[in-house]
Write a protein that holds these residues in place. Structure first.
Motif, mmCIF file in Angstrom:
data_model
loop_
_atom_site.group_PDB
_atom_site.id
_atom_site.type_symbol
_atom_site.label_atom_id
_atom_site.label_comp_id
_atom_site.label_asym_id
_atom_site.label_seq_id
_atom_site.Cartn_x
_atom_site.Cartn_y
_atom_site.Cartn_z
ATOM 1 N N GLN A 16 0.857 -1.190 0.000
ATOM 2 C CA GLN A 16 0.000 0.000 0.000
ATOM 3 C C GLN A 16 0.890 1.237 0.000
ATOM 4 O O GLN A 16 1.861 1.300 0.766
ATOM 5 C CB GLN A 16 -0.873 0.027 1.255
ATOM 6 C CG GLN A 16 -1.850 -1.108 1.368
ATOM 7 C CD GLN A 16 -2.982 -0.996 0.352
ATOM 8 O OE1 GLN A 16 -3.319 0.106 -0.069
ATOM 9 N NE2 GLN A 16 -3.532 -2.120 -0.058
ATOM 10 N N LEU A 34 1.382 12.983 2.444
ATOM 11 C CA LEU A 34 0.727 11.665 2.408
ATOM 12 C C LEU A 34 -0.763 11.781 2.755
ATOM 13 O O LEU A 34 -1.609 11.179 2.097
ATOM 14 C CB LEU A 34 1.444 10.746 3.406
ATOM 15 C CG LEU A 34 0.836 9.412 3.749
ATOM 16 C CD1 LEU A 34 0.875 8.514 2.530
ATOM 17 C CD2 LEU A 34 1.611 8.757 4.878
ATOM 18 N N LEU A 35 -1.064 12.555 3.779
ATOM 19 C CA LEU A 35 -2.448 12.637 4.251
ATOM 20 C C LEU A 35 -3.266 13.683 3.494
ATOM 21 O O LEU A 35 -4.472 13.555 3.385
ATOM 22 C CB LEU A 35 -2.472 12.956 5.750
ATOM 23 C CG LEU A 35 -1.819 11.899 6.646
ATOM 24 C CD1 LEU A 35 -1.737 12.393 8.071
ATOM 25 C CD2 LEU A 35 -2.601 10.606 6.599
ATOM 26 N N LEU A 71 4.508 13.290 5.826
ATOM 27 C CA LEU A 71 3.180 12.905 6.330
ATOM 28 C C LEU A 71 2.120 13.879 5.835
ATOM 29 O O LEU A 71 1.004 13.481 5.505
ATOM 30 C CB LEU A 71 3.182 12.864 7.862
ATOM 31 C CG LEU A 71 4.004 11.748 8.501
ATOM 32 C CD1 LEU A 71 4.015 11.886 10.003
ATOM 33 C CD2 LEU A 71 3.449 10.393 8.119
ATOM 34 N N VAL A 117 -2.888 4.406 10.957
ATOM 35 C CA VAL A 117 -3.315 4.151 9.574
ATOM 36 C C VAL A 117 -3.813 2.712 9.431
ATOM 37 O O VAL A 117 -4.781 2.449 8.716
ATOM 38 C CB VAL A 117 -2.144 4.440 8.598
ATOM 39 C CG1 VAL A 117 -2.466 3.940 7.198
ATOM 40 C CG2 VAL A 117 -1.859 5.937 8.550
ATOM 41 N N THR A 159 0.564 4.070 1.359
ATOM 42 C CA THR A 159 0.685 4.709 2.682
ATOM 43 C C THR A 159 1.838 4.106 3.481
ATOM 44 O O THR A 159 2.667 4.829 4.046
ATOM 45 C CB THR A 159 -0.631 4.525 3.459
ATOM 46 O OG1 THR A 159 -1.703 4.905 2.622
ATOM 47 C CG2 THR A 159 -0.640 5.349 4.718
ATOM 48 N N TRP A 176 5.274 4.879 1.964
ATOM 49 C CA TRP A 176 5.768 6.222 2.289
ATOM 50 C C TRP A 176 6.182 6.324 3.748
ATOM 51 O O TRP A 176 7.141 7.039 4.074
ATOM 52 C CB TRP A 176 4.727 7.282 1.959
ATOM 53 C CG TRP A 176 4.342 7.336 0.506
ATOM 54 C CD1 TRP A 176 3.080 7.409 -0.006
ATOM 55 C CD2 TRP A 176 5.218 7.311 -0.634
ATOM 56 N NE1 TRP A 176 3.128 7.421 -1.378
ATOM 57 C CE2 TRP A 176 4.419 7.365 -1.796
ATOM 58 C CE3 TRP A 176 6.603 7.235 -0.789
ATOM 59 C CZ2 TRP A 176 4.946 7.363 -3.079
ATOM 60 C CZ3 TRP A 176 7.124 7.229 -2.074
ATOM 61 C CH2 TRP A 176 6.308 7.286 -3.195
#
Lengths: 203, 291
Positions: free
Chosen positions: A40, A152-153, A149, B190, A42, A45
């Motif tokens: 994934q 990323l978010l 981050l 997450v 996420t 990263w």
């Protein structure tokens, strides 16, 4: 060369480097092995974030007073330190190749983004080192992590996806530019202020 | 004697004086300044410039911004603020207050990110209006109490992150500890995005310091996560209390250490009980929508 590199490598704060790299490698291994629902972006990263922390710590000089007295140019010493960071960059590129095509991920986009962000963080750390901060790793690492981050978010720069795991024209243009800028910054920051060439030029 | 007593009573408490100094250091810290700027920029953008299309999206954006910028940013900043006095340990030791009071002052400073989170929440409530293109969202399918309790948990995350930063700074002197812990903390939060299909996954979802009530891409599948938000709020609050107790424990001796250890054990047991209850009593995960 190898003989000269050894003292510089000994001066690296390995405790600052190995811990984050182990955490990053573990996260990347977990997600690549499919334990976190396949590779994934996420988690890739987040793993990269930990690797950045380890790589910038290669430039930490807790014993700067001692190592600064070594009869070697600043550039040479930095290059020797970056030798320690090179396996991380190579490892990231290998991982990008491994996950290429899985879940639609693009290996080249991952390799470009990862290499660009690693080199940008290294350049930022070396600039701080040149400005007199002996241990830039924790500061640059924390800010880089916050930025990573954030990208990323959220998508802070309009429609441009900064962290690109899939093929994207905008990022393909962004990261080579970042790479070139980082190399230029490194060329400036590693230039010894008291090098003979500079002194001659001043005269 | 009377004069002396009166003069003494007007003096502010040393803890409050130190808290004021530490608050200034936090506000001037580059990491916290970057986090605050990012929070303000992105919040204004999603509230006023390009408004989110429904309450669920707006609430989730505010929650992630708050947890990330104020929770994680506050965590990193407070870790560094706590560690920063290491170099001048001898000078700090000469100050006529003990380590517990200094730690308590640092813990009080953590109210700042919480205050910012409250203000940003109120700003969102007042200023947000859905844009011209509205989507239905899924908050209509959740009890309103769950939505409000989720927001309370977000506020607690903005307090708990900085408190954890103080605790880590007191106990772990490794310079990379803050940043590496932040990576692990975010990875943990997450990973709660996976569906809660069993007791173990619901437990994992409820145990995290920050999580969302709904998961899945709105274009594919949307899933309501399992677990009780009523019990989750006291659980997260007990995590905050544990962080304070753990921070105060550093350097504590004799009677105070025993007292903190006993209180900490009670709070830890309470947190575990609350976690299990919140996992068992809430509704199970429900599929809300499938494309």
């Amino acid at each position: 060369m190898a003989g000269l590199a050894v003292p510089e490598l000994r001066a690296i704060a390995w405790g600052h480097v190995i811990g984050p790299v182990v955490v990053g490698t573990t996260l990347l291994a977990f997600t690549t092995a499919g334990l976190l629902d396949g590779p994934q972006p996420t988690f890739l990263w987040l793993g990269l974030g930990a690797l950045i922390l380890g790589v910038v710590a290669c430039l930490d000089e807790p014993a700067a007073m001692v190592t600064g007295a070594c009869p070697a140019t600043r550039r040479r010493r930095t290059v020797e330190r970056l030798l320690a960071a090179s396996p991380v960059v190579v490892g990231w590129c290998v991982l990008a190749g491994l996950v290429d095509g899985v879940n639609g991920l693009s290996g080249s986009a991952l390799a470009l983004t990862g290499t660009g962000s690693l080199l940008a963080a290294i350049a930022a750390a070396d600039v701080l080192r040149r400005l007199g901060v002996d241990e830039p790793g924790p500061v640059v690492g924390s800010v880089a992590l916050l930025g990573l981050l954030g990208c990323l978010l959220f998508q802070p720069i309009g429609g441009l996806v900064v962290l690109q795991a899939y093929d994207d024209l905008g990022s393909t243009a962004l990261w080579p530019a970042v790479l070139v800028m980082s190399i230029a910054v490194l060329a400036w920051s590693t230039n010894d202020p008291a090098s003979p060439a500079r002194t001659l030029r001043r005269r | 004697m009377t004069t002396l007593t009166a003069a003494r009573s007007t003096e502010p408490s040393p803890v409050l004086v130190m808290a004021r100094i530490e608050a200034g250091r936090l506000l001037r810290h580059p990491i916290f300044a970057v986090a605050l700027a990012l929070d303000a920029w992105l919040l204004v953008s999603s509230v006023m410039v390009d408004p989110e299309p429904n309450l669920q999206r707006m609430s989730e954006t505010w929650a992630i911004l708050t947890a990330f910028c104020l929770g994680v940013g506050g965590f990193l900043a407070m870790y560094r603020v706590t560690r920063s006095t290491d170099a001048s340990r001898e000078v700090v030791a000469a100050v006529p207050v003990d380590e517990q009071q200094r730690t308590l002052a640092l813990c009080l400073v953590c109210v700042i990110p919480l205050g910012v989170a409250v203000v940003s929440g109120l700003f969102t409530l007042i200023a947000w209006e859905p844009g011209p293109i509205t989507e239905p969202g899924f908050y209509g399918r959740l009890p309103w109490a769950d939505v409000w309790l989720f927001n309370v948990c977000v506020l607690l995350a903005s307090l708990g992150g900085p408190l954890l930063g103080v605790t880590l700074g007191r106990w772990w002197s490794w310079p990379m500890a803050g940043a590496v812990s932040a990576v692990l903390l975010v990875a943990w939060c997450v990973s709660t995005g996976f569906r809660t299909t069993s007791f173990v996954t619901t437990l994992h979802h409820q145990a995290a310091p920050f999580t969302l009530p709904i998961t899945g891409a709105s274009s594919e599948e949307t899933f309501r996560q399992g677990g009780s938000w009523w019990w989750r709020v006291p659980y997260v609050a007990s995590l905050c209390a544990l962080a304070v107790i753990a921070a105060l424990l550093h350097g504590a001796t004799d009677h105070r250490r025993t007292l903190l250890l006993r209180t900490g054990t009670c709070v830890a047991v309470l947190a575990i009980v609350l976690l299990v209850v919140s996992t068992l009593t809430g509704p199970q995960g429900v599929l809300l929508w499938r494309a």
